[in-house]
Design a protein around this motif. Structure first.
Motif, PDB file in Angstrom:
ATOM      1  N   PHE A  84     -26.892  -3.184  -7.357  1.00 30.52           N
ATOM      2  CA  PHE A  84     -27.168  -2.515  -6.089  1.00 30.52           C
ATOM      3  C   PHE A  84     -28.320  -1.545  -6.278  1.00 30.52           C
ATOM      4  N   MET A  85     -29.314  -1.672  -5.424  1.00 29.27           N
ATOM      5  CA  MET A  85     -30.444  -0.755  -5.473  1.00 29.27           C
ATOM      6  C   MET A  85     -30.392   0.149  -4.255  1.00 29.27           C
ATOM      7  N   PRO A  86     -30.100   1.456  -4.458  1.00 27.96           N
ATOM      8  CA  PRO A  86     -29.981   2.353  -3.310  1.00 27.96           C
ATOM      9  C   PRO A  86     -31.324   2.562  -2.628  1.00 27.96           C
ATOM     10  N   SER A 147     -35.905   2.097 -10.439  1.00 28.81           N
ATOM     11  CA  SER A 147     -34.617   1.825  -9.807  1.00 28.81           C
ATOM     12  C   SER A 147     -34.336   0.319  -9.781  1.00 28.81           C
ATOM     13  N   LEU A 148     -35.382  -0.474  -9.513  1.00 24.39           N
ATOM     14  CA  LEU A 148     -35.223  -1.929  -9.520  1.00 24.39           C
ATOM     15  C   LEU A 148     -34.854  -2.405 -10.931  1.00 24.39           C
ATOM     16  N   THR A 151     -31.349  -1.834 -11.587  1.00 21.38           N
ATOM     17  CA  THR A 151     -30.507  -2.740 -10.817  1.00 21.38           C
ATOM     18  C   THR A 151     -30.358  -4.104 -11.482  1.00 21.38           C
TER      19      THR A 151
END
Lengths: 267, 352
Positions: A84-86, A147-148, A151
């Motif tokens: 999950f990437m916020p 962030s990616l 993930t």
């Protein structure tokens, strides 16, 4: 390509407090090996649906991948199954980029080659040169790429990405969308939330339109993204043009700013 | 041969970074050991630090008077300085991480004022937890009140399903309530009791003796491994709450246990030596600056920066005014305050 596995979402309901944001939402099956984009106006419940799928927020309803009930997974198995990437980029911590990826690996994986894997992941996202840079000395776009990387660290078969390109320049947006396609080619079921309908149309296999927490329509991009949908769901008057076989969303009214300029000239 | 594989190069670069961090931790350990020895030697009737070391290792015979000073007076004080510093700094580091607040410290949730209230009640009324032996009344009551305040904040936060921010606010509210009650106790207390209460709240390492030191050591030795064992979870929390949850962390549990550990350390410290401010706030920041926030390095480094800071403050408290040992809380606050201001200014410079 896909082994017939699909994500099944049936009767999904999410409430914040007593206010239901998503009501009994049933989506068409999302096959492994495909890219699906969730679109809809602000407040339609796109991010909420994505968080519910990733079990970041409590929800009710069926969530199955193939025959596996996603709600019954242990937290470790869930970390391995779901990436999950916020929407928000990671906070400015004094943590080296590589350390932030190693930690993401530790959640479901504790072998000694975590460092090697972390570097492989950073190279794949194209930010290996940032490995030792602290998070608090990165630009917003760079942090989004980190962030990616966090993930996809555990190579989960389900990827839920909330506006993964929102902080990126044009070239990086295409890089990320190309990566997204390659995850799907490797068999992942990828679900994205995006605002740029043209970008969505170029890269998605299917588009799901949400409005007021309900399913409005779904289908291949050319079926889902239509002038009537834009009018109905967004209240926007725009046309959908095909240029060199690709879909583009074009505002019908060339823009109020042009008119104001003309008016200025006249006066 | 012409080009090194980029992955291998990156691995090597990271290995160098890790080595540098471990080296820093080793340096901090050495500096703490040096400070500890100087602390043993300094004060009225100075003992050369190396002689003190020799005596402890059984290599050197000191005079009888020096032996008594070293073993009965200096050693407990020097040890409690290191232990309390380490405890407060570790507690501060965990609090800052789980409350996602750089201004959090061990006393953020009202632990110190609650402890002071407990101590003041015991001093003023002679009542308190009556099952404790007389000499332990004050420390015991302070500890009970400190833990009680934590449980109260936890309970309120749980009832309202509150997050980190609400918890901090509840802690502040509880702190103010406790200080109002503390003033009330001071207002009605006798002049003699009032003096004792004021002196208690200043914090003093001189309260350390050979019963206090082992207890503090046991608390630290029992708690610290649990902190270190959750280091990757705490690091993961620094990636943001949503990321941490998606990595399978139970935030409630993580927070509850970290706050429990921090409060246990803070409550024990405050019960034995009173309020020692600023260490739990500043020492973790120094550690973070040196080794970053990967908690595998950050937590051990915090232990050491805290120990080093209080040990150095203990030396300063004896040397500042010859013949007088200042209360340690005053020294750490005076040293800590400029340090804190510097941190705040540095923070602003770096934020774009």
């Amino acid at each position: 390509m896909s082994g017939g596995m699909a994500l099944h979402v049936d009767g999904l309901t999410v409430a914040y407090g007593t206010r239901p944001v998503v009501r009994a939402l049933t989506l068409p099956p999302i096959s492994a090996g495909t890219v699906t984009v969730l679109v809809g106006p602000n407040g339609a419940g796109k991010s909420t649906v994505l968080k519910a799928l990733a079990q970041i927020v409590p929800s009710s309803g069926t969530l199955k991948f193939g025959d596996d009930d996603l709600r019954l997974l242990s937290s470790r198995d869930r970390a391995r199954a779901i990436g999950f990437m916020p929407q928000t980029v990671p906070p400015a911590a004094e943590l080296a980029v590589i350390e932030s990826v190693i930690v993401s690996l530790q959640a479901g994986y504790d072998s000694a080659d975590a460092e090697k894997r972390a570097i492989a992941v950073l190279r794949r996202v194209g930010i290996a040169e940032l490995a030792l840079r602290p998070l608090d000395r990165l630009s917003g776009g760079e942090r989004q790429l980190v962030s990616l990387a966090q993930t996809i660290a555990l190579s989960p078969p389900l990827l839920f990405l909330d506006e993964p390109t929102s902080a990126l320049d044009l070239a990086r947006q295409y890089d990320v969308m190309r990566l997204v396609r390659s995850f799907a080619a490797e068999g992942a079921a990828v679900v994205l939330v995006m605002h740029d309908l043209t970008l969505a149309a170029h890269w998605a296999d299917s588009v799901i339109v949400l409005n007021n927490g309900r399913l409005h329509s779904a289908g291949v991009p050319s079926e889902a993204i239509t002038a009537s949908m834009l009018q109905e769901v967004y209240g926007a008057s725009a046309s959908v043009e095909t240029i060199r076989g690709r879909l583009f969303v074009v505002p019908s009214d060339p823009g109020a700013s042009a008119n104001t300029d003309e008016r200025k000239k006249q006066s | 041969m012409q080009s090194l594989d980029p992955s291998a190069a990156a691995l090597q670069a990271y290995a160098r970074l890790k080595r540098r961090r471990l080296l820093w931790i080793a340096l901090l350990a050495l500096a703490t050991a040096a400070c500890f020895l100087v602390d043993l030697g300094s004060g009225p009737a100075a003992i050369p630090p190396l002689d003190a070391l020799g005596s402890m290792l059984g290599l050197k015979q000191l005079t009888a008077a020096q032996e008594v000073i070293l073993w009965q007076l200096r050693l407990p004080v020097a040890l409690i300085a290191v232990l309390v510093g380490a405890a407060l700094s570790l507690a501060g580091a965990e609090m800052q991480t789980v409350l996602a607040n750089p201004l959090a410290e061990p006393f953020t949730l009202g632990v110190s004022t609650s402890a002071a209230l407990g101590a003041a009640l015991a001093i003023a009324t002679g009542l308190g937890s009556s099952w404790l032996p007389g000499s332990w009344l004050v420390a015991g009551n302070a500890f009970v009140f400190a833990m009680g305040s934590l449980l109260l904040v936890q309970l309120l936060a749980r009832l309202s399903d509150a997050g980190a921010e609400t918890m901090v606010l509840l802690g502040i509210a509880l702190g103010f309530t406790a200080s109002a009650l503390l003033w009330l106790v001071q207002f009605v207390a006798s002049a003699d009791a009032l003096q004792q209460i004021v002196f208690w709240t200043m914090g003093s390492l001189a309260r350390a003796d050979w019963t206090v030191v082992p207890i503090m050591a046991v608390v630290l030795v029992v708690v610290a491994p649990f902190s270190l064992a959750s280091s990757w979870r705490l690091t993961a929390l620094r990636l943001g709450e949503e990321r941490a949850v998606s990595l399978g962390l139970d935030l409630r549990r993580l927070r509850l246990l970290a706050l429990l550990r921090a409060s246990l350390l803070a409550a024990a410290s405050v019960a034995f030596v009173g309020v020692i401010g600023f260490v739990g706030l500043v020492a973790p920041h120094v550690a973070r600056m040196i080794v970053g926030e990967d908690h595998r390095f950050f937590l051990p480094a915090s232990l050491l920066t805290g120990a080093l800071m209080v040990s150095a403050a203990s030396i300063a408290s004896k040397l500042a005014i010859p013949g007088i040992t200042l209360p340690i809380g005053i020294v750490t606050a005076l040293i800590g305050l400029p340090g804190f201001v510097w941190l705040v200014l540095r923070r602003h410079r770096r934020t774009p």
